[in-house]
Design a protein around this motif. Structure first.
Motif, PDB file in Angstrom:
ATOM      1  N   LEU A   1       0.956  -1.283   0.101  1.00 30.41           N
ATOM      2  CA  LEU A   1      -0.070   0.032  -0.009  1.00 30.41           C
ATOM      3  C   LEU A   1       0.908   1.198   0.021  1.00 30.41           C
ATOM      4  N   GLU A   2       1.901   1.102   0.764  1.00 33.70           N
ATOM      5  CA  GLU A   2       2.743   2.528   1.007  1.00 33.70           C
ATOM      6  C   GLU A   2       3.570   2.718  -0.294  1.00 33.70           C
ATOM      7  N   MET A   3       3.986   1.206  -0.906  1.00 35.27           N
ATOM      8  CA  MET A   3       4.500   1.755  -2.281  1.00 35.27           C
ATOM      9  C   MET A   3       3.494   2.208  -3.390  1.00 35.27           C
ATOM     10  N   CYS A   4       2.288   1.745  -3.421  1.00 40.86           N
ATOM     11  CA  CYS A   4       1.527   2.470  -4.449  1.00 40.86           C
ATOM     12  C   CYS A   4       1.202   3.820  -3.951  1.00 40.86           C
ATOM     13  N   LYS A   5       1.303   4.256  -2.734  1.00 41.93           N
ATOM     14  CA  LYS A   5       0.836   5.634  -2.225  1.00 41.93           C
ATOM     15  C   LYS A   5       2.112   6.516  -2.936  1.00 41.93           C
ATOM     16  N   GLN A   6       3.475   5.962  -2.769  1.00 35.28           N
ATOM     17  CA  GLN A   6       4.630   6.766  -3.165  1.00 35.28           C
ATOM     18  C   GLN A   6       4.624   7.017  -4.577  1.00 35.28           C
ATOM     19  N   LEU A   7       3.960   6.114  -5.528  1.00 35.96           N
ATOM     20  CA  LEU A   7       4.106   6.166  -6.839  1.00 35.96           C
ATOM     21  C   LEU A   7       4.179   7.719  -7.455  1.00 35.96           C
ATOM     22  N   PRO A   8       3.136   8.342  -6.879  1.00 37.36           N
ATOM     23  CA  PRO A   8       3.151   9.821  -7.630  1.00 37.36           C
ATOM     24  C   PRO A   8       4.451  10.605  -7.510  1.00 37.36           C
ATOM     25  N   CYS A   9       5.135  10.095  -6.216  1.00 32.62           N
ATOM     26  CA  CYS A   9       6.218  10.912  -5.973  1.00 32.62           C
ATOM     27  C   CYS A   9       7.381  10.839  -7.228  1.00 32.62           C
ATOM     28  N   TYR A  10       7.255   9.994  -8.060  1.00 28.50           N
ATOM     29  CA  TYR A  10       8.422   9.750  -8.806  1.00 28.50           C
ATOM     30  C   TYR A  10       7.761   9.946 -10.244  1.00 28.50           C
ATOM     31  N   ASN A  11       6.992  10.746 -10.547  1.00 28.84           N
ATOM     32  CA  ASN A  11       6.526  11.457 -11.792  1.00 28.84           C
ATOM     33  C   ASN A  11       7.777  12.170 -12.240  1.00 28.84           C
ATOM     34  N   GLY A  12       8.173  11.962 -13.433  1.00 27.55           N
ATOM     35  CA  GLY A  12       9.429  12.731 -13.943  1.00 27.55           C
ATOM     36  C   GLY A  12      10.734  12.012 -13.731  1.00 27.55           C
ATOM     37  N   MET A  13      10.803  10.738 -13.094  1.00 26.39           N
ATOM     38  CA  MET A  13      11.720  10.011 -12.651  1.00 26.39           C
ATOM     39  C   MET A  13      11.596   8.453 -13.188  1.00 26.39           C
ATOM     40  N   PRO A  14      11.506   8.385 -14.431  1.00 20.48           N
ATOM     41  CA  PRO A  14      10.864   7.016 -15.063  1.00 20.48           C
ATOM     42  C   PRO A  14      11.631   5.734 -14.523  1.00 20.48           C
ATOM     43  N   GLN A  15      13.258   6.002 -14.495  1.00 19.22           N
ATOM     44  CA  GLN A  15      13.743   4.743 -13.982  1.00 19.22           C
ATOM     45  C   GLN A  15      13.567   4.255 -12.772  1.00 19.22           C
TER      46      GLN A  15
ATOM     47  N   LYS B   1      10.597   5.231 -11.030  1.00 20.41           N
ATOM     48  CA  LYS B   1       9.122   4.663 -10.950  1.00 20.41           C
ATOM     49  C   LYS B   1       8.973   3.383 -11.440  1.00 20.41           C
ATOM     50  N   ASN B   2       9.630   3.086 -12.565  1.00 22.05           N
ATOM     51  CA  ASN B   2       9.593   1.608 -12.944  1.00 22.05           C
ATOM     52  C   ASN B   2      10.259   0.578 -12.122  1.00 22.05           C
ATOM     53  N   PHE B   3      11.191   0.749 -11.460  1.00 17.02           N
ATOM     54  CA  PHE B   3      11.823   0.026 -10.474  1.00 17.02           C
ATOM     55  C   PHE B   3      10.581  -0.070  -9.247  1.00 17.02           C
ATOM     56  N   LEU B   4       9.912   0.890  -8.773  1.00 20.47           N
ATOM     57  CA  LEU B   4       8.992   0.909  -7.749  1.00 20.47           C
ATOM     58  C   LEU B   4       7.873   0.082  -8.442  1.00 20.47           C
ATOM     59  N   TYR B   5       7.381   0.156  -9.667  1.00 20.36           N
ATOM     60  CA  TYR B   5       6.428  -0.782 -10.150  1.00 20.36           C
ATOM     61  C   TYR B   5       6.818  -2.234  -9.955  1.00 20.36           C
ATOM     62  N   LYS B   6       8.132  -2.713 -10.082  1.00 21.56           N
ATOM     63  CA  LYS B   6       8.728  -4.004  -9.789  1.00 21.56           C
ATOM     64  C   LYS B   6       8.542  -4.258  -8.554  1.00 21.56           C
ATOM     65  N   CYS B   7       8.921  -3.548  -7.741  1.00 21.22           N
ATOM     66  CA  CYS B   7       8.907  -3.651  -6.005  1.00 21.22           C
ATOM     67  C   CYS B   7       7.340  -3.828  -5.745  1.00 21.22           C
ATOM     68  N   ILE B   8       6.371  -3.169  -6.369  1.00 24.42           N
ATOM     69  CA  ILE B   8       4.997  -3.493  -6.089  1.00 24.42           C
ATOM     70  C   ILE B   8       4.671  -5.009  -6.364  1.00 24.42           C
ATOM     71  N   GLY B   9       4.817  -5.279  -7.875  1.00 22.22           N
ATOM     72  CA  GLY B   9       4.722  -6.438  -8.181  1.00 22.22           C
ATOM     73  C   GLY B   9       5.267  -7.624  -7.229  1.00 22.22           C
ATOM     74  N   THR B  10       6.629  -7.277  -6.910  1.00 23.00           N
ATOM     75  CA  THR B  10       7.277  -8.548  -5.964  1.00 23.00           C
ATOM     76  C   THR B  10       6.437  -8.387  -4.749  1.00 23.00           C
ATOM     77  N   ALA B  11       5.867  -7.336  -4.201  1.00 23.52           N
ATOM     78  CA  ALA B  11       5.286  -7.496  -2.915  1.00 23.52           C
ATOM     79  C   ALA B  11       4.037  -8.021  -2.993  1.00 23.52           C
ATOM     80  N   LEU B  12       3.253  -7.697  -3.877  1.00 19.51           N
ATOM     81  CA  LEU B  12       1.879  -8.241  -4.336  1.00 19.51           C
ATOM     82  C   LEU B  12       1.939  -9.848  -4.396  1.00 19.51           C
ATOM     83  N   GLY B  13       3.054  -9.901  -5.119  1.00 16.21           N
ATOM     84  CA  GLY B  13       3.328 -11.803  -5.358  1.00 16.21           C
ATOM     85  C   GLY B  13       3.374 -12.383  -4.020  1.00 16.21           C
TER      86      GLY B  13
END
Length: 1640
Positions: free
Chosen positions: A629-643, A645-657
């Motif tokens: 939940l916290e990872m999803c919450k922090q996603l908007p913080c990385y707008n403009g930082m694609p690398q 943000k991309n990594f954070l998405y992978k972290c979310i996938g890992t956490a949800l897995g």
């Protein structure tokens, strides 16, 4: 004697003080000082007398003498007697006051002498000064100045005089009308006051402890009155500054009541000077002293003036500081000192004045105020203690200031506050936040270039100083620990503090570690009451995400991981042990790499593995869900930082897995789909990765969620044509589809393989195509969006790859395969054929690669269309211009690899010769394309296909490879393609085809055939642009083909190659001829009946064209003709016009086919070369007096023909047969053509043909002979000789008159090394030339024979005796060069046959020593050779043979030591060293004399301008050492003179002379007299070294040996050297004169 000699030396030096060179003048003064060191009284007396007697000597020179006197007096003041002191005082006084006007340097020097004498004779100096310091008359300026300096230099001596001096001076002050004089009085008053204060401060050491401050009060006040009330008002700035400098120390001596009375006037008066002077340091310094005096007496009048004081001082502190101006910096320090005084006596008034200024509009005012605040916090801590809240509250406005300089000043104030406990007060946290804000400034916004008036230095940027301040406060100020912890944690998660993460993490790590030392639980984050602190989930998410870009922000990855590690207990209690192992491994990975070498993909994998491991250790679903939940919450913080943000998405996938709650997973996935920014490509990719990773554990849930989302309002509202654009724009919907298609692709790629197969067609691909195409009114409408196409291709590719990699792929029937392939082909055809801008075709071909390997198989026509479409799409893409970007290059390479994989996949379905033929037929048009880039791509693909076919070849029965000849005929001519890369690929194709043939013949796959393997080594030759090398390589390839080609394939191969003769690429056409000829030669016996037809065809080509390959076809005919009519053919060809054209050269080379014929041809040509005269004497021009030599035509033509014949490989046996005759004749031909010109007719033809292809080689006579000699050696099997001589530049030397001898020597050396067995017969041929009428031939043969003696091969071949006899016979040759080379040859025995030297010692010594006495040797070249040779032989001859001649040789070579020729000097000195070496252990007295006599020349020639001479001197001196029988001297010589070590000549000469005079003082006279000879040397450095040597000898000898030296002669010689044109010589002469005082 002593008196007069020192005086004489002094006088000589004093006469030289007028030298025009300033360096020499300085040395003269140093010499005078040296005399003064030894005999101070005498030297000073001489200077004093000289100045008295030379009244007209110009003042600059008088100044230098006075400075020398001051030096002597300062060093020997205790040795001066009263009379001399009196004389010096009178002289200096006279010099100082002689000129009424000011001559500063001169009068200052005289004044300095008086001050120096005054340190001991203060009474006498004062007596003299006071005589010129009389009441009623103004004294000389420098009298006053001297009194002032005396007060400064001799406080205890001068203060007792001050009462009388002041009483005399005070009336004079009023008489001084000139500002210069007034300034002198001010300076005196300043120094008098300072001396008095120092005296009073040290009364316990003073001679008169009764002196009191009030003794001077009245006089000082009287002076103060005049200075302040009158002189301070002067318009002259220098005077005002002098006055104010004096007022400072004077204020301390004023009576208290007078000071109190004067302060109301004094302070405004001093402050007023700030407005009048730019340089205000002296004003501020004086003001500080006055304030200190006022405070010390408890002044009450100070308070009313505080406002004006503060205003003036504040204005000063706000002046911009230039770091390059030390006075301005010093002024600031003095002003701050004033503020310290005021802070201690009036803190309230000071703060009331300062703090409002923090709101000023002027930047400098704010910066200056902050500087004062910081200084006061540090320097008046006790007074400011109670003011802390007031100061803190006043800092609110500066915290909002955006000015860079103000920011830096604020940071410095906060740093001071931290050290003094301010930040513990309420409001301190705002200061901490400010520091963190500055740490977060982006580095690129810092100013790179600074103006000239800027205070900022790049290293002191706001960010840099804030970072260092934060860390310093965290680590060194203990009281700050409770302020910063856990407050700093609040700054970790807000995005605006991202730039400060590294320093924040470092500080937090330190704080945690400090708290760990205090107690185990002290560092745990206490959330009770700390609602603003970030949660453990927020901290973990933030630190992990920023670590994905680890080198950004000064290495924030490592810092974040270290902080995460130390906070493990606060994150989760179970993580400590695991993180103690895993985090150091991550840090080690970063330490071992740099930003450039780090693989981003590998690093992210490691971080995700770390996250998975962490989640497994925690194993708490609630905790994991909170983290996701916290990872999803922090996603908007990385707008403009694609690398990130991309990594954070992978972290979310890992956490949800890792989460076990399906509801949470689906809810989170739904939110991600709804909130993602689908317009951004990177975000789509990141979200898809998230779904893919999540699908590893939750495949059904992920697919269900995607289905649900597809059925949501977003898509339902987009089904009809009328409402398709109602809720979202078309573009938004397309991008949303992109995301969903990518999600399906990643799900297919990541999910477990056993689960994917069941769902790939029914769920994944069905939905992918549903998103891609939309039905409107029943009509299928496909998108034109390239992004959507790319996503579709990528997802299809991932899905296909997933199927192929499954264990059940073989049994899987893919019903939609043909549909997918057709769709991919549509995409590929739609791409522009001439350019490559998107990865669509790459991805599409990759998808097809996976698809074609699946069942069912594609139709043959579909396969053909697929190959055709893909080749047309990729092969014709134009190459990018040079300097293209890396991305474009990478895209092109990836696309080619994809095409290669696709073709390989298709070939895999039909692994037969017929299948291979089909693929090659597809590529054939591209292989023959006129465009190079298409050919190279086609050949590359062919090579890959053939290699694959070979690696996977399975032959079940011995079947013929029926199309081998056809395929080799297609590929092999391309080995000469214009493009080097195409050639390389063609060889690879031939290599693979030959191995395929071997495979079909039954050989195993791992069999390696030597002949075929050689093809790989021939690849290197194909890179070379030289056509000769290129076609030679093609010939070698054809040989290999001929060896391995089955007979039945030969006809088809030749027919294919004959077709290749018409290839538009001439290179390939020529390669075909080369290969045809090779095949005919190697396999002609198989084609016996075809030979006449082939030869006839080639001869016809010769008539039609002049191409090289046609000429080669005619060579066989020429050979047959020459076999029957050799003499006629040779004569006919020799009659061809010179220079030979290329056809003639080819025909000559055709005569080298058969050894018998070749030997006959070579014999005839040798006869032509040797029989006729080589040149004719003529005159170059009618008016020229110098004769010229012109080559005769027939020998020249024969020489060229010899080259052509011997350049053919087949001529080798014949050359070996005639080796000695050919070598001798050609070497002598070279010698007699050096400098020989072409006949005029040929010169004109040579110029006309210079740019023509008809003349491939120069016709120049000597070059032709050298080329022929090289060709002969190569054909004779002596490639090593040719290469060695070429490497050493010998062939070029042979062609020139100047280098011919050296070239012959290098040739002889190479022959001895590599062609020893040939030498006996060669030598026999050359010995016959002893009586040659051509002098140059005798020189050449002698040089060659002489050089042979350097090699031991003459011993091995038993040629030594005959060689020595032959050389001895040439000793009387009329040519000096021959005699010289004979000596060189005899000396060469030392290298070649050292063991034989003793046996021939007497003969060798007699011959070589005879060379020393050669009378017919005007340039001493024979003597030079003799000396060099003798040096080589000395170590090897018998001592009894050597001893009788040692003395004679030493005497004979001595004159050469000083020869004008460098070579003679070097050789003679080195030989002298060898003579010394030969005497070690048994030096006779007579020779010892020569050793001693050689010492001075050797020492002085160490300064020879030529390096070889200095090197020889080093050697000779080292060898002389043992013969002098002095171990210390020998050791010193060895230490200083090691070869390769730098020599400090002065240091070496000093130590050598010291040892010589210690052990051999009786040699002084001899050494000095020898060195006198070199006073007249023509070399400046040697001339300078000679007096230097003399000076060191004198310096180190005992005075008792003085009688050995003729002082008159030496002094006169040195006096003469003082007039030498070279300044260095004059300088050394002066230095030595100073040392002669020892003999006084």
């Amino acid at each position: 004697m002593t008196e007069s000699y020192v005086k004489k030396l002094s006088t000589i030096l004093l006469d030289a003080v007028t030298d025009k060179d300033p360096v020499v003048r300085e040395q003269v003064c140093s010499a005078l000082c040296a005399l003064g060191e030894a005999q101070p009284e005498e030297a000073l007396g001489a200077c004093e007398e000289y100045l008295r007697q030379h009244e007209k000597l110009a003042h600059p020179y008088r100044t230098m003498i006075l400075r020398a006197m001051e030096t002597v007096v300062s060093g020997h003041i205790s040795e001066l007697d009263k009379d001399m002191a009196r004389a010096i005082i009178l002289l200096a006084s006279s010099e100082m006051t002689r000129a009424k006007e000011l001559v500063c340097d001169w009068q200052q020097a005289a004044s300095s002498v008086l001050v120096a004498v005054g340190k001991r004779f203060i009474g006498k100096v004062m007596e003299e000064l006071l005589s010129k310091f009389q009441p009623g008359a103004l004294p000389h300026y420098f009298v006053v100045q001297t009194l002032a300096n005396l007060a400064a230099s001799n406080v205890f001596g001068m203060v007792p005089f001050l009462t009388s001096v002041l009483s005399t001076m005070l009336p004079m002050l009023g008489m001084a009308k000139h500002d210069t004089m007034r300034a002198a009085f001010c300076c005196a008053l300043q120094y008098f006051s300072e001396s008095t204060l120092e005296y009073l401060a040290n009364l316990d050491q003073a001679p008169d402890p009764t002196v009191r401050k009030d003794t001077f009060a009245t006089d000082i006040f009287s002076a103060y009155d005049l200075l302040f009330n009158h002189w301070l008002q002067s318009r002259e700035a220098k005077l005002r500054l002098a006055v104010v400098e004096a007022l400072g120390p004077m204020s301390h001596l004023l009576p208290s009541e007078k000071l109190e009375e004067q302060l109301p006037k004094l302070l405004p008066g001093v402050l007023a000077l700030y407005k009048k002077h730019a340089e205000t340091f002296h004003v501020s310094k004086s003001l500080g002293q006055i304030l200190e005096a006022a405070v010390s007496v408890g002044s009450r009048t100070l308070e009313p003036q505080l406002d004006s004081l503060l205003a003036a001082l504040h204005a000063q502190i706000c002046v911009p500081v230039e770091s390059s101006s030390p006075l301005v910096v010093s002024n600031q320090k003095e002003v701050l000192r004033c503020f310290t005084v005021l802070a201690c006596c009036a803190p309230d008034r000071l703060l009331a004045f300062l703090l409002p200024k923090l709101d000023a509009s002027n930047e400098r005012t704010r910066v200056g105020t902050l500087q004062v605040v910081r200084h006061v916090i540090n320097s008046a801590a006790s007074q400011m203690e109670v003011k802390k809240p007031f100061i803190l509250s006043s800092m609110r406005l500066p915290l909002l200031d955006t000015n860079t300089k103000v920011k830096r000043a604020v940071v410095q104030v906060i740093s001071a506050m931290a050290h003094h406990g301010y930040l513990e007060q309420p409001g301190g946290e705002a200061m901490v936040e400010y520091i963190v804000q500055q740490c977060a400034l982006p580095p690129e916004t810092e100013p790179q270039k600074l103006g000239p008036d800027s205070e900022d230095l790049p290293a002191d940027s706001v960010r840099a100083i804030s970072i260092s301040t934060l860390y310093l406060v965290s680590t060194t100020v203990d009281r700050m620990s409770d302020v910063l912890w856990p407050y700093l944690l609040e700054f970790l998660t807000p995005v605006r503090f991202t730039g400060a993460l590294t320093p924040l993490c470092k500080s937090l790590v330190h704080l945690v570690q400090k708290r760990q030392e205090v107690g185990a639980d002290a560092f745990l984050i206490q959330y009770d009451g700390n609602v603003t602190l970030p949660s453990p989930y927020a901290i973990t998410t933030r630190l992990l995400t920023v670590s994905s870009n680890p080198y950004l922000g000064d290495g924030r990855g490592a810092a974040s991981l270290r902080l995460l590690n130390v906070l493990h207990r606060s994150i989760h209690p179970a993580l400590g042990p695991r993180w103690a192992t895993t985090v150091p491994l991550l840090l080690e990975h970063l330490d071992e790499r740099t930003e450039e070498s780090l693989s981003q993909k590998e690093w992210e994998e490691k971080l995700l593995a770390f996250l998975r491991d962490t989640l497994a250790v925690v194993s708490d679903n609630t905790w994991i869900c909170q983290l996701s939940l916290e990872m999803c919450k922090q996603l908007p913080c990385y707008n403009g930082m694609p690398q990130e943000k991309n990594f954070l998405y992978k972290c979310i996938g890992t956490a949800l897995g890792a989460a076990s709650s399906k509801e949470v997973v689906r809810k989170q996935l739904q939110e991600l789909l709804e909130t993602a920014r689908h317009q951004e490509e990177a975000e789509r990719e990141g979200l898809a990765c998230c779904f893919g990773i999540c699908a590893i554990s939750h495949l059904d849930d992920v697919l269900a969620q995607l289905e649900d989302f597809m059925r949501s309002d977003v898509f339902r509202k987009s089904t009809g044509i009328f409402n398709i654009f109602k809720d979202r724009s078309e573009n938004e919907v397309e991008k949303l589809k992109c995301t969903l298609i990518l999600c399906y692709g990643h799900v297919a790629a990541q999910a477990p393989r056993e689960l994917v197969l069941a769902k790939v067609e029914s769920d994944i691909l069905r939905n992918i195509f549903q998103y891609f195409s939309t039905k409107v009114l029943g009509i299928k409408v496909e998108t034109k969006d390239p992004a959507l196409k790319l996503c579709l291709v990528q997802s299809v590719c991932m899905a296909s790859q997933a199927i192929c990699s499954s264990a059940q792929a073989g049994s899987f029937h893919f019903s939609r395969k043909a549909e997918l392939v057709a769709q991919m082909m549509e995409f590929i055809k739609a791409e522009p054929q001439d350019s490559l801008r998107t990865p669509i075709r790459k991805k599409a071909m990759l998808a097809c690669t996976y698809l074609v390997s699946l069942e069912p198989a594609l139709d043959k026509q579909v396969q053909a269309d697929t190959v055709h479409s893909c080749l047309h799409s990729v092969m014709s893409v134009l190459p990018e211009p040079e300097g293209q970007d890396d991305h474009q290059e990478s895209l092109y390479l990836d696309t080619m690899h994809a095409l290669e994989d696709l073709l390989t996949s298709l070939l895999r379905r039909n692994m037969t010769p017929q299948g291979l033929q089909i693929m090659v037929e597809h590529l054939s048009p591209w292989i023959k394309s006129p465009r190079g880039h298409e050919r190279v791509r086609a050949l590359g693909l062919s090579a890959c296909l053939l290699q694959y076919f070979l690696e996977h070849l399975h032959v079940s029965a011995l079947v013929p490879f029926h199309n081998l000849g056809l395929l080799i005929g297609l590929f092999s001519p391309r080995c000469a393609d214009l493009w080097p890369a195409t050639r390389q690929e063609a060889v690879s194709c031939v290599h693979a085809l030959l191995y395929l043939q071997l495979g079909y013949e039954g050989f195993s796959r791992d069999y390696r055939d030597d002949a075929v393997e050689r093809l790989l080594t021939l690849k290197e030759g194909l890179v070379h642009p030289d056509p000769a090398i290129l076609f030679h390589t093609c010939h070698s390839i054809a040989q290999i083909i001929a060896k391995r080609l089955p007979p039945e394939q030969l006809i088809s191969l030749l027919l294919t190659m004959f077709e290749g003769l018409g290839d538009p690429d001439k290179n390939c056409s020529r390669a075909a001829t080369v290969m045809i000829n090779c095949l005919l030669k190697e396999r002609g016996n198989v084609l016996l009946e075809k030979v006449p037809e082939i030869v006839s065809m080639l001869r016809t080509k010769l008539q039609e064209t002049r191409e090289e390959y046609v000429l080669q076809a005619a060579q066989h005919s020429v050979y047959l003709l020459a076999s029957q009519h050799c003499v006629a053919v040779v004569s006919s060809l020799l009659g061809s016009p010179l220079p030979f054209d290329s056809h003639t050269c080819t025909l000559w080379r055709a005569l080298a086919v058969e050894p018998g014929l070749t030997a006959q041809v070579l014999g005839l040509l040798l006869e032509k070369v040797s029989r006729d005269v080589p040149f004719k004497e003529t005159r170059a021009f009618l008016l020229s007096s110098s004769p010229g030599r012109v080559a005769t035509v027939l020998p020249l033509a024969a020489t060229c023909a010899l080259y052509e014949v011997m350049s053919a490989l087949a001529s080798g046996p014949a050359v070996l047969q005639l080796y000695p005759q050919l070598f001798a004749a050609l070497l002598l031909r070279v010698s007699c053509t050096v400098g020989v010109l072409l006949p005029r007719t040929l010169q004109a033809k040579e110029k006309r043909g210079a740019g023509s292809a008809l003349a491939p080689r120069s016709l120049e006579p000597c070059s032709s002979a050298v080329d022929a000699l090289q060709a002969m050696l190569l054909r004779g099997g002596n490639e090593d000789v040719v290469q060695r001589v070429e490497l050493e530049g010998g062939w070029q030397l042979l062609r020139t008159s100047a280098g011919h001898e050296e070239g012959v020597a290098r040739l002889a050396s190479a022959m001895a090394k590599f062609a020893g067995p040939r030498l006996p017969l060669v030598m026999k041929e050359l010995v016959c030339t002893q009586s040659s009428v051509y002098e140059i031939q005798r020189v050449t043969s002698t040089g060659f024979l002489a050089e042979l003696l350097t090699s031991n091969v003459v011993n091995d071949l038993m040629l030594l005796e005959s060689l020595l006899d032959n050389l001895a016979a040439r000793q009387k040759d009329p040519c000096a060069s021959v005699r010289r080379l004979v000596l060189r040859g005899l000396a060469n025995m030392a290298s070649g046959s050292p063991d034989k030297v003793r046996a021939h010692g007497p003969q060798l010594l007699t011959a070589v020593i005879g060379g020393l006495d050669d009378r017919d040797d005007p340039h001493s070249l024979v003597a030079l050779e003799a000396m060099v040779g003798l040096a080589r032989l000395l170590d090897l001859v018998e001592p009894q043979d050597l001893r009788p001649v040692l003395l004679h040789v030493a005497i004979r070579i001595r004159p050469f030591f000083d020869s004008e020729k460098m070579e003679l000097r070097s050789a003679s000195i080195r030989l002298f060293g060898h003579l010394n070496k030969a005497c070690h252990g048994g030096c006779e007295d007579m020779f010892l004399e020569q050793v001693v006599g050689g010492l001075v020349p050797l020492l002085l020639h160490l300064r020879d301008p030529q390096a070889p001479v200095t090197s020889a001197c080093r050697f000779a001196l080292c060898m002389s050492g043992p013969n002098l029988e002095c171990a210390e001297l020998q050791a010193a010589l060895q230490k200083h003179l090691q070869e390769g070590r730098g020599l400090h000549f002065g240091e070496f000469l000093n130590s050598t002379c010291k040892l010589l005079m210690l052990h051999f003082p009786e040699l002084l006279g001899r050494l000095v007299s020898t060195s006198l000879f070199y006073f007249k040397s023509s070399w400046e450095d040697v001339r300078a070294a000679a007096p230097m040597l003399t000076g060191f000898l004198v310096l180190h000898v005992e005075a008792e040996h003085r009688p050995q030296v003729d002082l008159e002669q030496l002094t006169a010689a040195l006096q003469l050297l003082l007039k030498d044109p070279a300044p260095l010589v004059r300088m050394k002469a002066a230095e030595t004169l100073g040392r002669l005082v020892k003999f006084a």
